[in-house]
Design a protein around this motif. Structure first.
Motif, PDB file in Angstrom:
ATOM      1  N   GLN A   1       0.939  -1.862   0.311  1.00 40.53           N
ATOM      2  CA  GLN A   1      -0.070   0.113   0.022  1.00 40.53           C
ATOM      3  C   GLN A   1       1.027   1.124   0.050  1.00 40.53           C
ATOM      4  O   GLN A   1       0.211   2.139   0.517  1.00 40.53           O
ATOM      5  N   GLY A   2       2.153   0.751   0.082  1.00 39.22           N
ATOM      6  CA  GLY A   2       2.607   2.245  -0.270  1.00 39.22           C
ATOM      7  C   GLY A   2       3.574   3.114   1.053  1.00 39.22           C
ATOM      8  O   GLY A   2       3.211   4.163   1.113  1.00 39.22           O
ATOM      9  N   GLU A   3       2.516   2.388   2.565  1.00 39.06           N
ATOM     10  CA  GLU A   3       2.472   2.689   3.534  1.00 39.06           C
ATOM     11  C   GLU A   3       4.040   2.972   3.942  1.00 39.06           C
ATOM     12  O   GLU A   3       4.611   2.515   3.738  1.00 39.06           O
ATOM     13  N   GLN A   4       4.140   4.339   5.107  1.00 39.45           N
ATOM     14  CA  GLN A   4       6.222   4.093   5.403  1.00 39.45           C
ATOM     15  C   GLN A   4       5.426   3.958   7.058  1.00 39.45           C
ATOM     16  O   GLN A   4       4.765   4.924   8.046  1.00 39.45           O
ATOM     17  N   PRO A   5       5.915   2.406   7.934  1.00 42.89           N
ATOM     18  CA  PRO A   5       5.184   2.776   9.004  1.00 42.89           C
ATOM     19  C   PRO A   5       5.731   3.818  10.071  1.00 42.89           C
ATOM     20  O   PRO A   5       6.833   4.352   9.557  1.00 42.89           O
ATOM     21  N   PRO A   6       5.208   4.184  11.313  1.00 48.60           N
ATOM     22  CA  PRO A   6       5.871   5.487  12.184  1.00 48.60           C
ATOM     23  C   PRO A   6       6.668   4.373  12.837  1.00 48.60           C
ATOM     24  O   PRO A   6       7.033   3.291  12.697  1.00 48.60           O
ATOM     25  N   LEU A   7       7.983   5.068  13.313  1.00 51.09           N
ATOM     26  CA  LEU A   7       9.512   4.786  13.563  1.00 51.09           C
ATOM     27  C   LEU A   7       9.873   3.231  14.826  1.00 51.09           C
ATOM     28  O   LEU A   7       9.847   2.339  14.454  1.00 51.09           O
ATOM     29  N   VAL A   8       8.410   4.339  15.599  1.00 52.00           N
ATOM     30  CA  VAL A   8       8.243   2.614  16.920  1.00 52.00           C
ATOM     31  C   VAL A   8       7.557   1.364  16.422  1.00 52.00           C
ATOM     32  O   VAL A   8       7.623   0.450  16.998  1.00 52.00           O
ATOM     33  N   VAL A   9       6.560   1.904  15.370  1.00 52.45           N
ATOM     34  CA  VAL A   9       6.029   0.589  15.014  1.00 52.45           C
ATOM     35  C   VAL A   9       7.226  -0.092  13.991  1.00 52.45           C
ATOM     36  O   VAL A   9       7.064  -1.313  14.343  1.00 52.45           O
ATOM     37  N   PHE A  10       8.199   0.076  13.306  1.00 52.95           N
ATOM     38  CA  PHE A  10       8.309  -0.390  12.454  1.00 52.95           C
ATOM     39  C   PHE A  10       9.850  -0.596  13.870  1.00 52.95           C
ATOM     40  O   PHE A  10      10.610  -2.201  13.730  1.00 52.95           O
ATOM     41  N   ARG A  11      10.308  -0.312  14.494  1.00 51.09           N
ATOM     42  CA  ARG A  11      10.988  -0.963  15.518  1.00 51.09           C
ATOM     43  C   ARG A  11      10.664  -1.909  16.298  1.00 51.09           C
ATOM     44  O   ARG A  11      11.362  -2.838  16.694  1.00 51.09           O
ATOM     45  N   ALA A  12       9.250  -2.172  16.773  1.00 60.00           N
ATOM     46  CA  ALA A  12       8.612  -3.121  17.203  1.00 60.00           C
ATOM     47  C   ALA A  12       8.897  -4.144  16.112  1.00 60.00           C
ATOM     48  O   ALA A  12       8.682  -5.504  16.299  1.00 60.00           O
ATOM     49  N   SER A  13       8.436  -3.957  15.262  1.00 61.98           N
ATOM     50  CA  SER A  13       8.009  -5.101  13.997  1.00 61.98           C
ATOM     51  C   SER A  13       9.654  -5.605  14.455  1.00 61.98           C
ATOM     52  O   SER A  13       9.285  -7.141  13.603  1.00 61.98           O
ATOM     53  N   ILE A  14      11.064  -4.984  13.851  1.00 62.39           N
ATOM     54  CA  ILE A  14      11.462  -5.458  13.084  1.00 62.39           C
ATOM     55  C   ILE A  14      11.698  -6.705  14.743  1.00 62.39           C
ATOM     56  O   ILE A  14      12.819  -7.536  14.375  1.00 62.39           O
ATOM     57  N   TYR A  15      11.846  -5.633  16.079  1.00 58.31           N
ATOM     58  CA  TYR A  15      12.157  -6.509  17.286  1.00 58.31           C
ATOM     59  C   TYR A  15      11.387  -7.412  17.300  1.00 58.31           C
ATOM     60  O   TYR A  15      12.213  -9.063  17.755  1.00 58.31           O
ATOM     61  N   LEU A  16      10.391  -7.713  16.973  1.00 57.44           N
ATOM     62  CA  LEU A  16       9.697  -9.182  17.068  1.00 57.44           C
ATOM     63  C   LEU A  16       9.850 -10.335  15.940  1.00 57.44           C
ATOM     64  O   LEU A  16       9.586 -11.095  16.412  1.00 57.44           O
ATOM     65  N   LEU A  17      10.099  -9.650  14.721  1.00 54.26           N
ATOM     66  CA  LEU A  17      10.794 -10.477  13.545  1.00 54.26           C
ATOM     67  C   LEU A  17      11.751 -11.427  14.616  1.00 54.26           C
ATOM     68  O   LEU A  17      12.563 -12.298  14.143  1.00 54.26           O
ATOM     69  N   ALA A  18      12.554 -10.602  14.965  1.00 51.64           N
ATOM     70  CA  ALA A  18      14.484 -10.977  15.749  1.00 51.64           C
ATOM     71  C   ALA A  18      14.232 -11.708  16.916  1.00 51.64           C
ATOM     72  O   ALA A  18      14.561 -13.442  16.209  1.00 51.64           O
ATOM     73  N   VAL A  19      13.228 -11.429  17.348  1.00 47.65           N
ATOM     74  CA  VAL A  19      12.979 -12.934  18.282  1.00 47.65           C
ATOM     75  C   VAL A  19      12.790 -13.865  18.718  1.00 47.65           C
ATOM     76  O   VAL A  19      12.357 -14.836  19.244  1.00 47.65           O
ATOM     77  N   CYS A  20      12.043 -13.820  16.985  1.00 41.67           N
ATOM     78  CA  CYS A  20      10.692 -15.041  17.128  1.00 41.67           C
ATOM     79  C   CYS A  20      11.271 -16.052  15.835  1.00 41.67           C
ATOM     80  O   CYS A  20      10.619 -16.606  15.746  1.00 41.67           O
ATOM     81  N   GLN A  21      11.895 -14.778  15.779  1.00 41.46           N
ATOM     82  CA  GLN A  21      13.015 -16.390  14.556  1.00 41.46           C
ATOM     83  C   GLN A  21      13.187 -17.421  14.758  1.00 41.46           C
ATOM     84  O   GLN A  21      14.058 -16.938  16.006  1.00 41.46           O
TER      85      GLN A  21
END
Length: 1273
Positions: free
Chosen positions: A727-747
């Protein structure tokens, strides 16, 4: 009967009649069946004739009646059967009794007649007899000209209706005109008659049907007469009966309205003279309250209560205007528990009227209430306890805020202490009321009497929470399985929940009180506390107590109860408490929030919303849950762990996001994951909810609250990121931080991101100004960035830089420790080492970090790299590191050619690492072209430094020295040629050697050691390989000898380095093309006999020997080896030029003293390599005065007896050299022992060299690179 009397006359009594109560004159005519069969033996016929007989005394009549009454009470059945044999006789008997009742003035006889009539009527249960009796009463009253003799009749009627309540309706319906006679009795001047009338009225009005039929009679005639009678009553009997009638009337709302209406009219006409004054019920009851008779006071209170029960709003004002509350408060001090209880009831109802408070009755009476409560709690009357606490709670709850209830802190303190006692009551109902009162007590206007007694409030809350905790831990009754037991269990859980809810409401009010007092400067602390006193009774202490109590008591109680049942109202109060604590103790809100998050409160709150708020119900709970999650999230995001704080703009954006999104979330974990994974087009509002859900998962996972599946969350976050990209959206920085953190710890270890997701992440990251905005310090996040080449190539350097900048530990304890002695690595460091082992190319990034990062960060990287290299010797990264370092060094020399040492403060760290890598190389390894280039670049770097650049020169010299000594002879020659070509380096070494004996400007002992060792190595390599010399190096010989004769303190290594240099010069007979040993400028010309020793003189030789002896006495192993080596070279030098001088030096008496000093170091001390070499030297030069032939034999004998297999290779070499020297000199006296020793040496020597691991030759001592073989040999 008459006929029998005429013919026979009175006969004699039979035996069974002799003891009977008979009317002897008439009994003979009576049939025996009328004789009572049970004692007292009474003839009923005799009684019928005796009672109306005028000639019989009243005493006898009374006795007969008394006996009949006793027989009727004791033996009702046979007596009733006897009386009921003939209905005519029965009616006649009752008529006789009624006649006697009406004609006798003796009260006791009257009472007996009434009692017998009532007993007969109730026992016979014959309607005709009842009707007959009522008719007689009616006739009597109607025929009575005045009410003077009506007392007995009225009394009979009252008691008859009391005994047979159904008669009330019949009396009203069939004898309605009787009411007029009752009115006459009510106005009659005899209060006894009035009392009987009131009693009868009371019984009539106790019947609802009769009361309804008499309503008109009451409204039109009875009401004013009755109120007037009540007001004027003087006897207690009349007062009691009037109050009894009033109690019956007050059961009906109609009569209450009539009476109170008359009362209002009476009050309005108080100042107007009217012919018949109206009477006000409140004033009448007030007068009774003022009486000294507690019975009347209790009855009056009951009547007030009976009126108010119908409608406090309608009728309370009349009593309040009559000042009734004032007197009720006064009665609270009574010792009569019934009166106190009744007063409590009245006041509770009056408290429903606002006028009760506006006229300040509560302010007047609060002290009485508190004192009464204190007194009643000392009794065992739990009902009294409950009513008192209920009244107190009503007053505390309804008291207007603008009217201050407690006018002094003393009353407030007493109230507090009374509540403390009450909440600790073992009776649950009492404790429940006390908790409710406590909740109302914790109001700002109730606690505003200065000083605010925080300590007392704390004690009250502690008592309340302790009682609740005790109750919540009481085991429920589970004795019998089944439905009844299940119901009881549910009731028990419900009871616990209600009590816990009341307790939490009280605690919430305490929290609200603390919040409100934060804006009151006068309530911050006790204003009467001395300035120097310890201020414990303060708002701050109270606030911290609230936080501690919630943490230790409230939270465990609620969690324990929630395991049994979850009540939305209770959880609403509980979460509002947690929310208020963020405000009460602001300096602890971050810590408290982290503890709540770590205790699964995010999960708990989301489950509450999903369970109770999904269908728009429990909106208040949804609001409280959302508010709690909002403040919890903001607190956690404002004080993040291991990540950068949010900017003010970010915080504002997140705040707005959470405020709008959280109330819309009411899904369970699985539903939330499905919502995150939605592949369809996501609207803005739904996207906001996704952001909120992701942030909540992020905050929960940070604090180890993993309440959803890691694998499912891993997939959901990937879908979420792809949806954003689509959808061509750029998430807020804190949301993106949460996303990559969750990907890292759940991988999982075996799972990997799709290339599309990695590409999306890289695209998002490239749109961020700096990686620190989304970085979170976690080993798995580091692994995440370094695992994927697309991310590592672009962001690896920055991620590692952030990693080391966030590491708390400096890891100094890991540095300079042998690998075997290192402690267990921290988890974060172990994770990094695992990554480095799997991808050694990351080491190149670490090298760049050492060069470009701040010194503190670079120092951490260096220590970690050192530790990694020590612990992972199997990882071959030397070529990789050296190649990258070469590029760094070349770049440095090109850009900062003039002064490279000042280009980067981290250059010494890089050089230190390079030295370590060089030290890890295997010995006797050829130097490749890269190593030669490094030698060239490092020598160039050294040549551009000054002696003061110690940080750069020390690791550089170490690298050069190790490179020379840790390779093959051929490579050594090539390396020496490269280094000797650097004239700047040679000049630098010359300057540094001269600084050894300079009084100021010395660069430090360690660097001087390296300079002397390098010079010795260069000289040896140049001399052995006849290498070209581009620059000579001058050293003052006198200063060298002086430095050895007068060594610096704690400079054994420096002395060893100088000795190594001097040994090299002696071995070269001072003929080095590189090193020029110059004489001192003030030295006198040599004597003729010294020319052969030139450039040394005899005195210098002897001085040097003394210096060597002094150094040997220090017994430093390394220094001892250097001394022995130098002494060997000196004697060889002397022997070549003057054998006599060499023998003279070797035979010095001090040598013997030196030898025995060295041997005085324990058993077998002669088996030390430096001592064996020294003894070999003395044997070689035939110094028998130092070491005699016998002593040589003893040494050999001791060696033969020793276990040679335990000796080191170096010691065995020295021992073998000593033995061969002795053998060559022909000093073997004991050939058998010599053969044994020789055989042992030939057996042990080869095996020792093959079996023993070679000792480490290259060491770093005090920061100085040292080759032991160079020092020793």
């Amino acid at each position: 009967m008459a006929e029998r009397e005429a013919t026979a006359g009175p006969p004699r009594l039979r035996r069974d009649e002799e003891a009977a109560l008979l009317f002897e004159r008439a009994h003979y005519r009576h049939d025996p069946r009328w004789l009572l069969p049970v004692p007292p033996r009474l003839c009923l016929a005799c009684a019928l004739e005796l009672l109306p007989e005028p000639g019989v005394s009243m005493v006898r009549k009374k006795h007969v009646l008394s006996c009949f009454r006793d027989a009727l009470m004791r033996h009702a059945s046979p007596v009733v059967q006897l009386v009921a044999q003939d209905q005519r006789v029965c009616i006649h008997f009752m008529s006789i009794l009624f006649g006697l009742l009406c004609n006798v003035e003796d009260g006791s006889v009257t009472d007996l007649c009434i009692e017998v009539l009532i007993q007969l009527t109730t026992q016979l249960k014959l309607e005709q007899t009842v009707r007959c009796l009522l008719d007689e009463c009616h006739k009597e009253l109607c025929n009575m000209p005045s009410m003077r003799g009506s007392l007995s009749t009225l009394t009979l009627l009252g008691k008859l209706v009391d005994a047979i309540p159904a008669l009330a309706d019949k009396l009203v319906m069939e004898h309605g005109n009787l009411m007029e006679h009752l009115l006459r009795g009510l106005v009659y001047s005899n209060e006894g008659v009035q009392a009987s009338v009131c009693y009868l009225y009371g019984k009539l009005y106790s019947s609802p049907m009769a009361a309804e039929m008499l309503s008109g009679h009451f409204r039109e005639k009875l009401c004013p007469l009755f109120l007037s009678t009540l007001d004027g009553a003087q006897t207690k009997e009349l007062q009691i009966n009037c109050l009894g009638l009033l109690r019956q009337l007050l059961k009906y709302d109609l009569f209450v309205s009539m009476i109170m209406k008359k009362s209002v009219l009476a009050e309005s006409n108080e100042s107007v003279e009217v012919p018949l004054a109206e009477t006000s019920l409140p004033l009448v009851l007030k007068k009774l309250l003022l009486s000294r008779d507690e019975t009347l006071q209790v009855a009056s209170a009951h009547c007030i209560t009976a009126v108010l029960v119908h409608s406090p709003a309608k009728h309370a004002s009349a009593f309040i205007h009559a000042d009734i509350p004032e007197f009720l408060f006064e009665h609270l001090s009574s010792s009569n528990e019934v009166l106190v209880w009744s007063s409590y009831n009245c006041l509770i109802l009056l408290a429903e009227e606002p006028l009760f408070f506006s006229k300040c009755h509560t302010v007047y009476g609060i002290e009485s209430v508190v004192r009464s409560l204190q007194g009643s709690l000392r009794t065992n009357n739990t009902e009294l306890h409950k009513q008192g606490l209920l009244l107190f709670a009503e007053i505390l709850t309804r008291q207007p805020e603008e009217i201050k209830l407690f006018t002094s802190s003393a009353i407030c303190r007493d109230a507090n202490r009374a509540l403390q006692v009450a909440v600790s009551s073992p009776v649950l109902e009492v404790a429940t009321e006390a908790v409710k009162a406590t909740s109302a007590f914790l109001r700002k206007d109730h606690q505003s009497a200065l000083p605010v007694q925080y300590r007392e409030l704390r004690a009250l809350l502690e008592a309340m929470l302790s009682r609740c905790a005790d109750f919540s831990q009481t085991p429920l009754n589970r004795r019998i399985l089944g439905h009844a037991s299940s119901r009881d269990l549910e009731k028990g859980i419900l009871r616990r929940g209600k009590f816990l809810l009341s307790t939490l409401e009280g605690f919430r009010n305490a929290c609200r009180l603390a919040v409100e007092f934060q804006n009151e400067p006068s309530a911050q602390e006790n204003p009467f506390t001395a300035p120097t006193a310890e201020k414990e009774d303060t708002l701050e202490d109270f606030s911290e107590f609230l936080l501690s109590a919630c943490d230790s008591l409230c939270i465990p109680m609620v969690m324990r109860h929630s395991e049994e049942a979850t009540h939305p109202g209770l959880m609403e109060v509980f979460l509002s408490i947690l929310h208020s604590l963020f405000v009460i103790v602001p300096h602890m809100k971050e810590k408290f929030s982290k503890k709540l998050a770590a205790s699964s409160f995010i999960q708990l709150t989301l489950e509450l919303k999903a369970r109770f708020c999904s269908d728009l119900s429990h909106s208040a709970l949804n609001q409280v849950c959302s508010s709690f999650l909002y403040y919890l999230s903001i607190n956690l995001l404002s004080a993040p762990e291991k990540t950068g704080p949010l900017s003010q703009e970010e915080l504002s954006a997140v705040s707005e996001l959470l405020q709008h999104g959280l109330p819309q979330i009411s899904s369970r974990g699985a539903e939330s994951l499905a919502f995150l994974s939605d592949h369809q087009y996501v609207e803005q509002a739904a996207r906001q909810r996704q952001y909120c859900i992701l942030l909540l998962f992020y905050l929960a996972y940070i604090h180890e609250d993993r309440f959803v599946s890691e694998a499912e969350l891993f997939v959901a976050v990937q879908s979420f990121l792809l949806s954003l990209q689509d959808q061509g959206e750029q998430p807020p920085l804190v949301v993106f931080r949460a996303s990559i953190y969750l990907l890292a710890v759940c991988q999982d270890k075996d799972s990997a991101l799709d290339k599309a997701v990695v590409s999306a992440i890289r695209k998002f990251l490239e749109g961020i100004p700096d990686l620190h905005l989304v970085y979170a310090h976690h080993p798995l996040l580091l692994r995440f960035f370094l695992l994927y080449p697309e991310l590592m190539s672009r962001f690896g350097h920055r991620v590692l830089e952030l990693w080391f900048s966030w590491e708390d530990s400096s890891y100094e304890e890991l540095d300079d420790l042998p690998s075997a002695g290192q402690p267990t690595l921290p988890a974060s460091l172990a994770a990094l080492f695992h990554i480095l082992r799997s991808s050694p190319s990351i080491l190149l990034i670490l090298l760049d970090l050492i060069y470009s990062s701040p010194v503190d960060t670079a120092r951490k990287v260096l220590i970690i790299l050192r530790t990694f290299l020590r612990r992972n010797e199997d990882v071959q990264v030397g070529g990789l590191i050296r190649g990258h370092f070469l590029l760094i060094l070349q770049h440095l020399l090109v850009e900062h050619g003039a002064s490279p040492s000042g280009a980067s403060g981290n250059l010494p760290l890089l050089l230190s690492l390079l030295s370590l890598v060089q030290l890890r190389n295997e010995s006797e390894q050829e130097l490749d072209s890269m190593a030669m280039k490094l030698l060239h670049q490092v020598s160039k770097l050294c040549g551009k430094c000054s002696p003061t650049d110690v940080d750069v020169l020390q690791p550089s010299f170490n690298f050069l020295y190790w490179s020379l000594h840790q390779t093959t002879p051929g490579s050594q020659k090539r390396a020496a040629a490269v280094l000797l070509s650097s004239t700047a380096l040679i000049k630098l070494l010359e300057k540094m050697l001269a600084l050894t004996w300079a009084e100021a400007g010395s660069p430090g002992t360690a660097l001087l050691c390296s300079a002397w060792l390098l010079t010795a190595s260069f000289s040896a390599q140049q001399h052995d390989g006849s290498l070209q010399v581009h620059q000579t190096l001058s050293v003052e010989l006198d200063q060298v000898l002086k430095a050895l004769s007068f060594p610096k303190k704690k400079a054994a290594l420096l002395s060893a380095a100088i000795l190594c240099f001097l040994r090299t010069a002696l071995q070269q007979s001072f003929s080095s093309a590189l090193v020029a040993l110059l004489p001192s400028g003030t030295q006198p010309p040599l004597a003729p006999e010294d020319t052969v020793l030139a450039p040394l003189g005899t005195s210098q030789v002897l001085s040097l020997v003394i210096g060597l002896q002094n150094l040997l006495v220090q017994k430093d192993p390394l220094l001892s080896h250097a001394c022995v080596g130098c002494l060997e070279a000196l004697l060889d030098y002397l022997h070549d030029r003057s054998p006599d001088m060499a023998l003279h030096v070797a035979s010095q008496p001090w040598n013997r003293f030196l030898l025995f000093t060295l041997l005085d170091a324990g058993e077998n001390s002669f088996l030390r390599p430096e001592i064996l070499r020294l003894m070999t030297l003395f044997v070689r030069f035939r110094s028998s005065s130092v070491l005699s032939h016998e002593e040589v034999g003893h040494v050999l004998q001791g060696a033969a007896l020793a276990d040679l297999s335990t000796l080191s290779n170096i010691t065995l070499q020295a021992l073998r050299g000593f033995f061969l020297q002795v053998q060559s000199m022909g000093l073997l006296a004991d050939h058998c022992m010599a053969q044994t020793l020789q055989a042992s040496l030939e057996d042990v020597f080869p095996r020792a060299f093959s079996a023993q691991p070679p000792l480490q030759d290259m060491l770093c001592l005090g920061g100085v690179a040292v080759s032991l073989s160079h020092i020793r040999d």
